[in-house]
Motif scaffolding. Structure first.
Motif, PDB file in Angstrom:
ATOM      1  N   ARG A 121       1.049  -0.896  -0.175  1.00 47.26           N
ATOM      2  CA  ARG A 121       0.236  -0.058  -0.253  1.00 47.26           C
ATOM      3  C   ARG A 121       1.275   1.481   0.327  1.00 47.26           C
ATOM      4  O   ARG A 121       1.274   1.195   1.013  1.00 47.26           O
ATOM      5  CB  ARG A 121      -0.929   0.484   1.177  1.00 47.26           C
ATOM      6  N   LEU A 122       0.364   1.991  -1.023  1.00 44.51           N
ATOM      7  CA  LEU A 122       0.994   3.066  -0.889  1.00 44.51           C
ATOM      8  C   LEU A 122       0.688   4.533   0.140  1.00 44.51           C
ATOM      9  O   LEU A 122      -0.650   4.531   0.456  1.00 44.51           O
ATOM     10  CB  LEU A 122       1.361   3.699  -2.535  1.00 44.51           C
ATOM     11  N   PRO A 123       1.787   4.633   1.267  1.00 41.86           N
ATOM     12  CA  PRO A 123       2.327   5.752   2.174  1.00 41.86           C
ATOM     13  C   PRO A 123       0.660   7.110   1.304  1.00 41.86           C
ATOM     14  O   PRO A 123       1.181   7.588   0.276  1.00 41.86           O
ATOM     15  CB  PRO A 123       2.940   6.574   2.279  1.00 41.86           C
ATOM     16  N   LEU A 124      -0.183   7.668   2.494  1.00 44.17           N
ATOM     17  CA  LEU A 124      -0.640   8.818   1.868  1.00 44.17           C
ATOM     18  C   LEU A 124      -0.220  10.160   2.977  1.00 44.17           C
ATOM     19  O   LEU A 124      -0.246   9.931   4.173  1.00 44.17           O
ATOM     20  CB  LEU A 124      -2.626   8.455   2.134  1.00 44.17           C
ATOM     21  N   ALA A 160       0.815   9.831   6.553  1.00 45.11           N
ATOM     22  CA  ALA A 160       1.568  11.877   7.088  1.00 45.11           C
ATOM     23  C   ALA A 160       0.660  13.157   6.956  1.00 45.11           C
ATOM     24  O   ALA A 160       0.074  12.990   5.309  1.00 45.11           O
ATOM     25  CB  ALA A 160       3.075  11.809   5.938  1.00 45.11           C
ATOM     26  N   VAL A 161       1.499  13.957   7.225  1.00 49.62           N
ATOM     27  CA  VAL A 161       0.089  15.524   7.529  1.00 49.62           C
ATOM     28  C   VAL A 161       1.179  16.196   7.958  1.00 49.62           C
ATOM     29  O   VAL A 161       2.563  16.286   8.163  1.00 49.62           O
ATOM     30  CB  VAL A 161      -0.151  15.876   8.418  1.00 49.62           C
ATOM     31  N   ILE A 162       1.439  17.266   6.386  1.00 47.53           N
ATOM     32  CA  ILE A 162       1.991  18.315   6.022  1.00 47.53           C
ATOM     33  C   ILE A 162       1.304  18.961   7.248  1.00 47.53           C
ATOM     34  O   ILE A 162       0.672  20.051   5.463  1.00 47.53           O
ATOM     35  CB  ILE A 162       3.133  18.439   5.269  1.00 47.53           C
ATOM     36  N   HIS A 163       1.061  20.383   7.502  1.00 56.73           N
ATOM     37  CA  HIS A 163       0.637  20.815   7.970  1.00 56.73           C
ATOM     38  C   HIS A 163       1.392  22.892   7.733  1.00 56.73           C
ATOM     39  O   HIS A 163       2.268  22.774   8.316  1.00 56.73           O
ATOM     40  CB  HIS A 163       0.337  21.088   9.702  1.00 56.73           C
TER      41      HIS A 163
END
Length: 163
Positions: free
Chosen positions: A4-7, A72-75
């Motif tokens: 599964r590709l990371p989101l 991962a979340v880039i804020h």
């Protein structure tokens, strides 16, 4: 084997830094979800599987939907008034700090097994206060001088507390 590709979710993807980050990630083998107030541009030759979302990130439910399933979340979101407007606009705290609390709450509700998502937060170099006479290396205490810097530090502290 997990294939599964990371989101990777980029919040504030249509801004100055967000556009560059989104373009760089579009060339990677990931699932990419750029999220912003207006549609984000994505390179035509994107290698990533891209799902552009338009959302009002001052709405907690919209934040929950935006970060759902993220690895991962880039804020990169900052109030439209930026550092100049934080003193004059009470809405700046909702965007600069409240959004982080919404991200933390949404990720805490996560039901998937495995490691928690990584959150990359764009703080402010000015939150250290007046520059010390030595190079800034991250060991110096923060001494924010402005409302904006205090908000950025409060958001950073909220992320640290959630870790």
């Amino acid at each position: 084997m997990n294939t599964r590709l990371p989101l990777v979710v980029v919040l504030g993807a249509s801004g100055f830094v967000g556009t560059a980050v989104t373009a760089a990630l579009a060339g990677r083998p990931v699932r990419l979800r750029p999220v912003a107030r207006r549609p984000s541009a994505v390179p035509a030759d994107a290698r990533a599987k891209v799902e552009v979302r338009v959302a009002d990130l001052t709405d907690g439910a919209a934040v929950t939907r935006a970060v759902a399933g993220a690895d991962a979340v880039i804020h990169l979101v900052t109030h439209a008034g930026g550092w100049r407007g934080a003193d004059r606009d009470p809405a700046s705290e909702r965007v600069n700090v409240g959004l982080v609390y919404d991200i933390v709450a949404a990720l805490a509700e996560r039901r998937r097994p495995g490691p928690a998502p990584v959150v990359v937060f764009a703080g402010s170099t000015s939150q250290v206060g007046l520059p010390p006479r030595v190079p800034i290396d991250g060991t110096e205490p923060d001494r924010p001088q402005t409302t904006y810097d205090r908000q950025k530090l409060a958001a950073e502290d909220a992320l640290k507390a959630a870790t």
